[in-house]
Design a protein around this motif. Structure first.
Motif, PDB file in Angstrom:
ATOM      1  N   VAL A 143       1.122   4.368  -2.589  1.00 33.79           N
ATOM      2  CA  VAL A 143       0.968   5.771  -2.168  1.00 33.79           C
ATOM      3  C   VAL A 143       2.200   6.585  -2.554  1.00 33.79           C
ATOM      4  O   VAL A 143       2.096   7.696  -3.060  1.00 33.79           O
TER       5      VAL A 143
ATOM      6  N   LEU B 265      -5.310   7.179  -2.435  1.00 33.32           N
ATOM      7  CA  LEU B 265      -6.076   6.082  -1.833  1.00 33.32           C
ATOM      8  C   LEU B 265      -7.563   6.269  -2.054  1.00 33.32           C
ATOM      9  O   LEU B 265      -8.362   5.400  -1.738  1.00 33.32           O
TER      10      LEU B 265
ATOM     11  N   ILE C 245       0.846  -1.199   0.000  1.00 31.51           N
ATOM     12  CA  ILE C 245       0.000   0.000   0.000  1.00 31.51           C
ATOM     13  C   ILE C 245       0.881   1.247   0.000  1.00 31.51           C
ATOM     14  O   ILE C 245       0.654   2.194  -0.742  1.00 31.51           O
ATOM     15  N   LEU C 246       1.921   1.181   0.842  1.00 31.23           N
ATOM     16  CA  LEU C 246       2.853   2.306   0.922  1.00 31.23           C
ATOM     17  C   LEU C 246       3.491   2.568  -0.440  1.00 31.23           C
ATOM     18  O   LEU C 246       3.609   3.720  -0.870  1.00 31.23           O
TER      19      LEU C 246
ATOM     20  N   LEU D  69       2.205  12.128   2.081  1.00 33.26           N
ATOM     21  CA  LEU D  69       0.767  12.317   2.267  1.00 33.26           C
ATOM     22  C   LEU D  69       0.423  13.774   2.453  1.00 33.26           C
ATOM     23  O   LEU D  69      -0.574  14.258   1.923  1.00 33.26           O
TER      24      LEU D  69
END
Lengths: 341, 322
Positions: free
Chosen positions: A260, A266, A256-257, A312
């Motif tokens: 991203v 997301l 997932i990282l 993020l």
């Protein structure tokens, strides 16, 4: 053609700069990092090692990208890796041929993905929860297959996938390169990628406009399961055994990282397979770099956390509007037109 | 019966039924010793699950819980070994840190409008990383005060013991139930779970509620870490891996809707008991391997998700007919 390459490079530029910065930083603290040498017809060196060690996360990230593009998430990939590693080990040790073993393993992975996809698309369960079921139960199932032991094997064919080499590159690198290119071509040379993005932006609207939403959703999770199966085979072949407890542990979070870091939101919608692969390589480069530079590995997770937060924050809508006045006026409409042509 | 009580009733029914089935096979499972151990063994998980219930009721998720527990344990072990600080002071200090940590995550989630999933994932890495930096070894805690605390228990008839940590879990659940149903904060949490935009229009202070929810989850994760360090008498940075998932599972089995807005703190307690009971049964049986716990819990999780889906579906039908 050149304009396509240019827009592609522009999309990947932040990741490429980040990767270059990390590689330069490592080579300054660890001289000889960039050295490559050929032994027995295979390339050796830290750079190749990064590509090789990163193989499972790269593969998981490819499937995860497509799932996240549909506004989903697949938490079960680590557990599916463990299941598939266990299946591969148990089939090869019970005397099946390599071909049969690989076929069955891949089928099991796809089946796991189909289960997730059915829960999300047909039963309309939130992806986090739907895939949580298999994440919780998966390791138990893997242990059931291996009967609680670490199942070892010595089939040369299967081991070759983990540690062999092809045209000078380690097999895992060849596998993810070929697979990644295939998937990227599949989604970008057809309308599939656009339809997937449409589901991510607004599932209901895309269903109403005639997209086969359930089929595509299930297919996305099946692709993720397939990726996990291949990653599971590589992980098992690498250690010549299936470890139900530790195979793929927490790799779902790394995947997932990677997605991203690759710049895919997301919240679904836009995605880039190449960027996710780069994201996974960046993460592996950080891991290897910290290890090589003699920096205490304890800081590994903190650095990872700092990087996620940084990326993020840059991605967050609030931050973007606050600093919108800094942004250079873009020629975005023109480039998207060119892309369409 | 009101529809909102249906998942909770189903959970309780399943627990009573499975307990009866277990007791039919192994009558000793009814003894107060087993019940006391059930409380003690699941105390840390239960306390963390109370915080998780609030987070999930508000429509969020907190993945950092397990790491915060590990961090708390390592922090306490390091502090108690290297300084002469009294454990109670260390407890207060570490609770302040974890509460602040939770509040910080809440602020990032609210003010930067980021998904809770990824923010708490970063928090998970950060807390685990801090634990690694403090120490990568398992450090035993030999402070005499720990022995005193471990010696505190209430003796039940039949030889069972409600230990300090088991009792603490019950107290935390009681407090959680009161906060959820009897305070303005609790009402705000439910409102937030119903939808942020709606909650804002109703006058719910969204920012402070979000921050408070994650701060509460951080506080309870810290408390859970203290309980865990009492339970194991050691601090280890690799401890409590995956506790957040067990907590989420307990919340879901307990009948709380993962989309937020509906559920009960009391249900989570039953969810904890069901998980503990499966583990106890497997221990009693002896021939079953522990991996069946995971498979059974996965199956239960799936059954409850289906049950909740069914109920939502039925209530929607009923509303359309009305």
């Amino acid at each position: 053609m050149t304009s396509i390459v240019r827009t592609y490079l522009a999309r990947l530029l932040p990741q490429l700069i980040a990767l270059a910065a990390i590689l330069i930083a490592i080579s300054m603290t660890f001289p000889g990092f960039l050295n490559l040498e050929i032994q027995n017809g295979r390339l050796y060196g830290s750079l190749i090692d990064i590509l090789n060690r990163g193989a499972p996360v790269v593969l998981l990230a490819i499937g995860m990208t497509v799932v996240i593009a549909t506004k989903g998430i697949d938490l079960s990939v680590g557990a599916v890796m463990a299941i598939c590693g266990a299946v591969a080990a148990s089939f090869i040790t019970s005397g099946h041929s390599l071909f049969e073993t690989l076929l069955i393993t891949v089928a099991v992975g796809i089946l796991c993905g189909m289960w997730n996809g059915l829960l999300v698309a047909v039963l309309d369960i939130q992806p986090i929860i739907a895939t949580l079921v298999l994440m919780v139960a998966g390791r138990g199932i893997a242990q059931l297959v291996t009967e609680g032991a670490i199942l070892t094997f010595n089939d040369p064919g299967l081991i070759f996938i983990g540690s062999g080499s092809f045209v000078g590159l380690p097999m895992p690198v060849v596998v993810w390169l070929v697979f990644g290119v295939l998937v990227a071509l599949l989604v970008r040379q057809s309308a599939l990628g656009m339809l997937i993005e449409a589901i991510g932006v607004n599932r209901q609207a895309s269903t109403l406009s005639g997209v086969l939403t359930p089929v595509l959703l299930i297919a996305a999770y099946m692709l993720s399961g397939l990726c996990a199966a291949i990653a599971g085979i590589i992980a098992a072949a690498d250690i010549r055994g299936a470890d139900a407890n530790n195979a793929g542990l927490w790799l779902e979070l790394d995947a997932i990282l990677a997605v991203v870091v690759g710049g895919t939101s997301l919240l679904g919608g836009r995605f880039s397979i190449a960027a996710s692969v780069l994201g996974a390589i960046i993460i592996q480069a950080i891991n290897t770099g910290i290890l090589l530079s003699g920096f205490p590995p304890e800081f590994n997770l903190i650095i990872k956390a700092a990087i996620i937060v940084f990326i993020l924050v840059l991605q967050s809508p609030r931050f973007r509007t606050a600093f919108a006045f800094l942004a250079i006026p873009r020629r975005a409409p023109k480039t998207t037109e060119q892309e369409a042509k | 019966m009101k529809q909102k009580y249906l998942p909770l009733t189903a959970t309780i029914l399943i627990f009573v039924l499975s307990y009866a089935l277990c007791a039919a096979q192994y009558p000793n499972i009814l003894s107060t010793r087993v019940i006391g151990n059930l409380l003690t063994d699941n105390a840390f998980l239960g306390i963390a699950a109370v915080g998780m219930t609030f987070v999930i009721l508000s429509g969020g998720i907190d993945l950092s819980v397990g790491s915060v527990i590990a961090f708390t344990g390592v922090f306490l072990a390091v502090v108690l070994e290297h300084t002469s600080m009294h454990p109670l002071v260390a407890f207060a200090l570490v609770l302040a840190i974890t509460t602040l940590f939770g509040a910080l995550m809440g602020m990032i989630i609210h003010y930067l409008e980021m998904p809770a999933f990824i923010v708490t994932l970063a928090g998970m890495f950060l807390a685990r990383g801090m634990a690694f930096v403090l120490s990568i070894d398992s450090i035993p805690i030999k402070h005499p005060f720990y022995a005193t605390l471990k010696g505190l228990y209430y003796k039940l008839p039949g030889g069972g013991r409600i230990t300090l940590i088991g009792g603490l879990m019950l107290l935390v659940f009681a407090a959680g139930i009161l906060i959820a149903h009897r305070t303005r904060f609790g009402t705000n949490v439910y409102a937030l779970g119903g939808g942020t935009a709606t909650a804002k229009l109703m006058g719910v202070p969204v920012a402070s509620t979000t921050v408070k929810i994650y701060a509460l989850s951080g506080l309870l994760a810290g408390l859970s870490g203290i309980v865990f360090s009492l339970y194991t008498s050691a601090g280890y940075s690799l401890a409590a891996v995956g506790v957040e998932l067990d907590a989420i599972t307990a919340v879901v089995i307990g009948g709380t809707l993962l989309t937020g807005g509906s559920g009960f703190v009391a249900g989570t307690l039953v969810g904890i008991f069901i998980q503990g009971l499966i583990q106890t049964y497997i221990t009693f049986d002896g021939s079953l391997s522990s991996w069946w716990t995971k498979i059974l819990i996965g199956a239960l999780l799936f059954a409850f998700i289906l049950l909740q889906k069914g109920i939502i579906h039925l209530s929607r039908d009923a509303r359309q007919r009305a």
